[in-house]
Design an enzyme around this catalytic site. Sequence first.
Site, PDB file in Angstrom:
ATOM      1  N   LYS A  53      -9.911  24.087  33.750  1.00 49.13           N
ATOM      2  CA  LYS A  53     -11.264  24.412  33.630  1.00 49.13           C
ATOM      3  C   LYS A  53     -11.191  26.145  33.807  1.00 49.13           C
ATOM      4  O   LYS A  53     -11.841  26.668  33.159  1.00 49.13           O
ATOM      5  CB  LYS A  53     -12.209  23.969  34.579  1.00 49.13           C
ATOM      6  CG  LYS A  53     -12.461  22.600  34.296  1.00 49.13           C
ATOM      7  CD  LYS A  53     -13.045  21.605  35.201  1.00 49.13           C
ATOM      8  CE  LYS A  53     -12.948  20.145  34.955  1.00 49.13           C
ATOM      9  NZ  LYS A  53     -13.502  18.949  35.801  1.00 49.13           N
ATOM     10  N   GLN A  97     -15.406  19.061  41.810  1.00 49.04           N
ATOM     11  CA  GLN A  97     -14.499  18.154  41.347  1.00 49.04           C
ATOM     12  C   GLN A  97     -14.595  16.838  41.966  1.00 49.04           C
ATOM     13  O   GLN A  97     -14.469  16.946  43.157  1.00 49.04           O
ATOM     14  CB  GLN A  97     -13.399  18.836  41.332  1.00 49.04           C
ATOM     15  CG  GLN A  97     -11.940  18.216  40.676  1.00 49.04           C
ATOM     16  CD  GLN A  97     -12.311  18.033  39.140  1.00 49.04           C
ATOM     17  OE1 GLN A  97     -12.672  18.679  38.448  1.00 49.04           O
ATOM     18  NE2 GLN A  97     -11.906  16.908  38.717  1.00 49.04           N
ATOM     19  N   ASP A 120     -22.059  19.137  34.690  1.00 51.94           N
ATOM     20  CA  ASP A 120     -21.588  17.842  34.492  1.00 51.94           C
ATOM     21  C   ASP A 120     -22.524  16.926  34.184  1.00 51.94           C
ATOM     22  O   ASP A 120     -21.928  15.843  33.587  1.00 51.94           O
ATOM     23  CB  ASP A 120     -20.865  17.488  35.893  1.00 51.94           C
ATOM     24  CG  ASP A 120     -19.171  17.553  35.791  1.00 51.94           C
ATOM     25  OD1 ASP A 120     -18.753  17.409  34.708  1.00 51.94           O
ATOM     26  OD2 ASP A 120     -18.613  17.793  37.077  1.00 51.94           O
TER      27      ASP A 120
END
Length: 282
Positions: A53, A97, A120
Amino acid sequence: MGGMIIDGTKIGNELREKLKGRIATLKARGKVPGLAVILVGDNPASKVYVRMKEKACESLGIYSEKYALSAQTPQDEVLELIKRLNQDEKIHGILVQLPLPDHFNEELIIESIIPTKDVDGFHPINVGNLMLGKALFQPCTPAGVMELLHSSQIDPKGKNAVVVGRSNIVGKPVAVMLLQEHATVTICHSRTRSLADETRRADILIAAIGKPKMITADMVKEGAVVIDVGVNRLPDGSLVGDVDFEGMKDKVAAITPVPGGVGPMTITMLMANTVKSAELFS
Ligand code: NAP
């Protein structure tokens, strides 16, 4: 003759090129999209994803901040960090994460992210809006699946779409997105009585199970489109999907490989959501 191999790396790169144009437009207005990534603990797979990322941000000119915290970090500290990032004007996307270490309440952490920075797409507000067909941020992996279909000129309208897997991050949202695009959707899971009977009816089959090569050639219809979300590491270190790619590639109309299918799209869609957030809210 074999089916078309849907090249996620190529499609992802094309999308990234388009994003570069939007980023340049933002920069001309003095705005730089920014993503904050929070990693807690040292799960090796999570570390790899976070690194990927960061690299994607670098290559596109997206500003990024990484917070690598020890597994022992108290939950309150992470909540405080998110609170600060929620107010930080340089940051347009906040990504925690997953999975988090056991002493964390993942729901609470996700709900603490302001929905306008939830790139997300996991916050209940964004999940609810997705259900209502007006998503602000679509979750990245399902959005990547839909982009692969669109870029390959595959229209779900009127088709029988079968999704194997019902997780909140892949199966459920991808089923909702296919429904939104007028597919007739069946969702299968571990209690589905006769999985092969269901999958054989699929014009579009999405596998998001986490079981190496579980979907075999006899379980798909000739001419089906197969999107393999699964990523499974075999004991020899190689990566395979949830479908038997070699066994069925000559039977189907189109199929994604693993690696090089859905994987590269997930990160591209995260970048797209970050750019969208900067366009809308900065
Ligand atoms: P998950 O949360 O473990 O969900 C797996 C789903 O598969 C569950 O709904 C489960 O049913 C179902 N399932 C398990 N065994 C089954 C069986 N024998 N028959 C039918 N259904 C079965 O996994 P996930 O997070 O959705 O991820 C799925 C896969 O995609 C994994 O390999 C993961 O690594 C991969 N993935 C890839 C990306 C990417 O960027 N490429 C992103 C996310 C995930 P129940 O609900 O009944 O238990």
